[in-house]
Enzyme design. Sequence first.
Site, PDB file in Angstrom:
ATOM      1  N   GLU A 138       0.857  -1.192   0.000  1.00 13.30           N
ATOM      2  CA  GLU A 138       0.000   0.000   0.000  1.00 13.30           C
ATOM      3  C   GLU A 138       0.890   1.238   0.000  1.00 13.30           C
ATOM      4  O   GLU A 138       2.082   1.142   0.282  1.00 13.30           O
ATOM      5  CB  GLU A 138      -0.888  -0.016   1.248  1.00 13.30           C
ATOM      6  CG  GLU A 138      -1.803  -1.225   1.272  1.00 13.30           C
ATOM      7  CD  GLU A 138      -2.862  -1.155   2.363  1.00 13.30           C
ATOM      8  OE1 GLU A 138      -2.842  -0.173   3.154  1.00 13.30           O
ATOM      9  OE2 GLU A 138      -3.699  -2.069   2.407  1.00 13.30           O
TER      10      GLU A 138
ATOM     11  N   GLY B 204       4.756  -1.040   2.971  1.00 13.19           N
ATOM     12  CA  GLY B 204       5.560  -1.828   2.047  1.00 13.19           C
ATOM     13  C   GLY B 204       6.226  -2.945   2.826  1.00 13.19           C
ATOM     14  O   GLY B 204       5.595  -3.959   3.140  1.00 13.19           O
TER      15      GLY B 204
ATOM     16  N   ARG C  94      35.820  -6.505 -29.074  1.00 13.38           N
ATOM     17  CA  ARG C  94      36.258  -5.108 -29.114  1.00 13.38           C
ATOM     18  C   ARG C  94      37.762  -5.003 -28.850  1.00 13.38           C
ATOM     19  O   ARG C  94      38.261  -5.538 -27.871  1.00 13.38           O
ATOM     20  CB  ARG C  94      35.472  -4.329 -28.051  1.00 13.38           C
ATOM     21  CG  ARG C  94      35.995  -2.959 -27.773  1.00 13.38           C
ATOM     22  CD  ARG C  94      35.580  -1.963 -28.841  1.00 13.38           C
ATOM     23  NE  ARG C  94      36.020  -0.613 -28.482  1.00 13.38           N
ATOM     24  CZ  ARG C  94      35.604   0.478 -29.088  1.00 13.38           C
ATOM     25  NH1 ARG C  94      34.734   0.401 -30.084  1.00 13.38           N
ATOM     26  NH2 ARG C  94      36.047   1.665 -28.722  1.00 13.38           N
TER      27      ARG C  94
ATOM     28  N   GLU D 272       9.020  -7.868  -3.831  1.00 10.38           N
ATOM     29  CA  GLU D 272       8.827  -9.126  -3.103  1.00 10.38           C
ATOM     30  C   GLU D 272       9.777  -9.272  -1.924  1.00 10.38           C
ATOM     31  O   GLU D 272      10.295 -10.350  -1.641  1.00 10.38           O
ATOM     32  CB  GLU D 272       8.920 -10.330  -4.062  1.00 10.38           C
ATOM     33  CG  GLU D 272       7.820 -10.267  -5.106  1.00 10.38           C
ATOM     34  CD  GLU D 272       7.729 -11.496  -5.976  1.00 10.38           C
ATOM     35  OE1 GLU D 272       8.023 -12.595  -5.499  1.00 10.38           O
ATOM     36  OE2 GLU D 272       7.358 -11.337  -7.151  1.00 10.38           O
TER      37      GLU D 272
ATOM     38  N   SER E  95      16.058  -6.145  -0.154  1.00  8.73           N
ATOM     39  CA  SER E  95      17.246  -6.856   0.345  1.00  8.73           C
ATOM     40  C   SER E  95      17.311  -6.776   1.871  1.00  8.73           C
ATOM     41  O   SER E  95      17.745  -7.718   2.538  1.00  8.73           O
ATOM     42  CB  SER E  95      18.512  -6.253  -0.252  1.00  8.73           C
ATOM     43  OG  SER E  95      18.560  -6.525  -1.631  1.00  8.73           O
ATOM     44  N   GLU E  96      16.863  -5.637   2.416  1.00  8.39           N
ATOM     45  CA  GLU E  96      16.916  -5.463   3.876  1.00  8.39           C
ATOM     46  C   GLU E  96      15.938  -6.413   4.565  1.00  8.39           C
ATOM     47  O   GLU E  96      16.267  -7.036   5.574  1.00  8.39           O
ATOM     48  CB  GLU E  96      16.592  -4.008   4.237  1.00  8.39           C
ATOM     49  CG  GLU E  96      17.657  -3.002   3.806  1.00  8.39           C
ATOM     50  CD  GLU E  96      17.730  -2.766   2.298  1.00  8.39           C
ATOM     51  OE1 GLU E  96      16.742  -3.044   1.584  1.00  8.39           O
ATOM     52  OE2 GLU E  96      18.801  -2.317   1.828  1.00  8.39           O
TER      53      GLU E  96
END
Lengths: 249, 389
Positions: free
Chosen positions: B133, B137, B276, B372, B375-376
């Site tokens: 929302e 989060g 390259r 989803e 990381s924290e």
Amino acid sequence: MEILALVKRVPATDSKIKVAGDGKSIDPQGIEFVLNPYDEFAVEQALKTKEALGGTVTVLTVGGPESQKELRTCLAMGADKAVLMKHEGPELDAHALATVLAAKIEELHPDLVFCGRQAVDTDDAQVGQRLAALLGWSCLSDAGTFELSDGSWTGTRDIEGGKESVKGSLPAVITCNKGLNEPRYPNLKGIMMAKKKPLEECEVQGAENKETLVALTPPPARPEPAILGEGPEAVAVLMDKLKNEAKVL
Amino acid sequence: MNGEEWTNFRLTEEQEMIRDTARKFAEEQLLPQAVDIDLEARFPAETFRQMAELGFLGLPISEEMGGAGMGYFAYCLALEEIAKVCASTALGLEAHISLCTYLIDSFASEEQRRKYVPDLASGEKLGSFGLTEPEAGSDAGGTRTVARRDGDSYVIDGRKAFITNANHAGTFVITARTDSESSTGTKGISAFIVERDTPGFHIEKGETKLGMRGSDWANLVFEGMRVPVENRIGGEGEGFQFFMKTLDAGRVAIGALALGIAEGAYERALRYAQERMAFGKPLAKQQAVAFKLAEMATRIECARHLVYHGCRLKDQGVEAFAKEAAMAKVVASEAATFCADEAIQIHGGYGYTAEYHVERMYRDAKLCEIGEGTSEICRLVISRRILAD
């Protein structure tokens, strides 16, 4: 209608090919192998023909046990059964391959044989036509369109600047070109069913090469680009190189 | 680099075929449109129809429910291949399967499953998952959306933000509080299935995104939206745990998606570095670049081990794999941002242009460190598990 599609396992076209230590085969290390792209057109055409007229589609390859993977892919696309004619060692030449295929085809007696116009590894583009000749069947090579009606076929072949329209009788060997159709992807149902479909194995017998591969030579390394100069002064140098070195002017 | 080089996780013939089909499909169908759908922020609806025909939209869902029953590993292999080429497409597929379809299939009643899962598995309907929302989060306990019981229905008011697939989905799973409006915390949160044409349900245009621009998102607005009681999944207050368990499996899938981005960026950088020339030799022969490639390859292998391990746990039916899933997501998503960043650096100025794909991968990769479970939050999940042991 009994339909046969001939296929081959080949290195993916974007693979970096290295010549093996023997100087006449490729080093398979790190190479991704796939179903020959032209054979995908053959399998798709076989499936379309079956969908329109009924019958069964058999896919056949000559190769090592690893070729099972490509056969399973064809089964997942919708073919009914597969035949692996086991052959290891030096690759068969077009004559030997057409001969062993012709013998097997006499046994399977299909009404129609589809194959790719060429395999993208050796680019030989001979097997389909030789096969038709050995069997005494009609042949459409490089098919760009193909249709069946009342026991005969019509098709077109792309030629320089135009098209040839051809009619022929059955049985027939059709070598398939790009543009003939849009090969389907194996869907998940097909992948699940592939495992349960029959995959017959037999040995290649009495194959005799008339040609021997002597050496494989990779293309020469591209020369390094050079900057000849800058601005108007470079034009004269460039013209000179184009005329006298590259000889394109 | 590809799965074959990885001998500890031997693929079955079927898994290999699914991976190869996904790879071929991605290269032939997704690559030609990947730059355009990103620039135009366009959801490739036709691509989802094609994937539905191939059976991809129900890949790991049981055959009984109309899926292909191929397992989570096979599904993640397909996601990885798709993400190598177009992460936006992979994200839409992931949200449809891992978040919406799986949640209903795993936690809903038999009757609810029969009603909703087959249409999702066939791709008849696209699925979407509404948890986040505007003010909730990582702290999902802050959910403000409220469902008030009124006879044999609930009246739901509130909003959901950043919801993947929202404009195109037919079936949504959402959370709402069934305790009281003023409460906080996770205990009073329930889960509901909402159909698209429900009166009082509005879709509000999503914000402009950094990356994953070919993936659709929007905000959901509920205004006196009436949902029948039979659309509640589980009992009142049970919804939160369903969403959290769904996210555990989802993290493995996001890991697979991130792994795909990392590999896509690495493969492009590797090819470019070999072709390259600079200072008289290929870039790859310059140690500064060779070491970057070595580090990228190493992080990709770390990610692959963790992601595939997570898939195996899921396929073996191991319930408690939240820690492993969080580890897979953290490592893979950070490998993706790292590899995409280094891929741009190796490409130099060309890497900064849309044409060379790696700048898109860089923007797409960042989503994997946020969506989803940031990381924290993943590290929080890991730390809680190890400290509880």
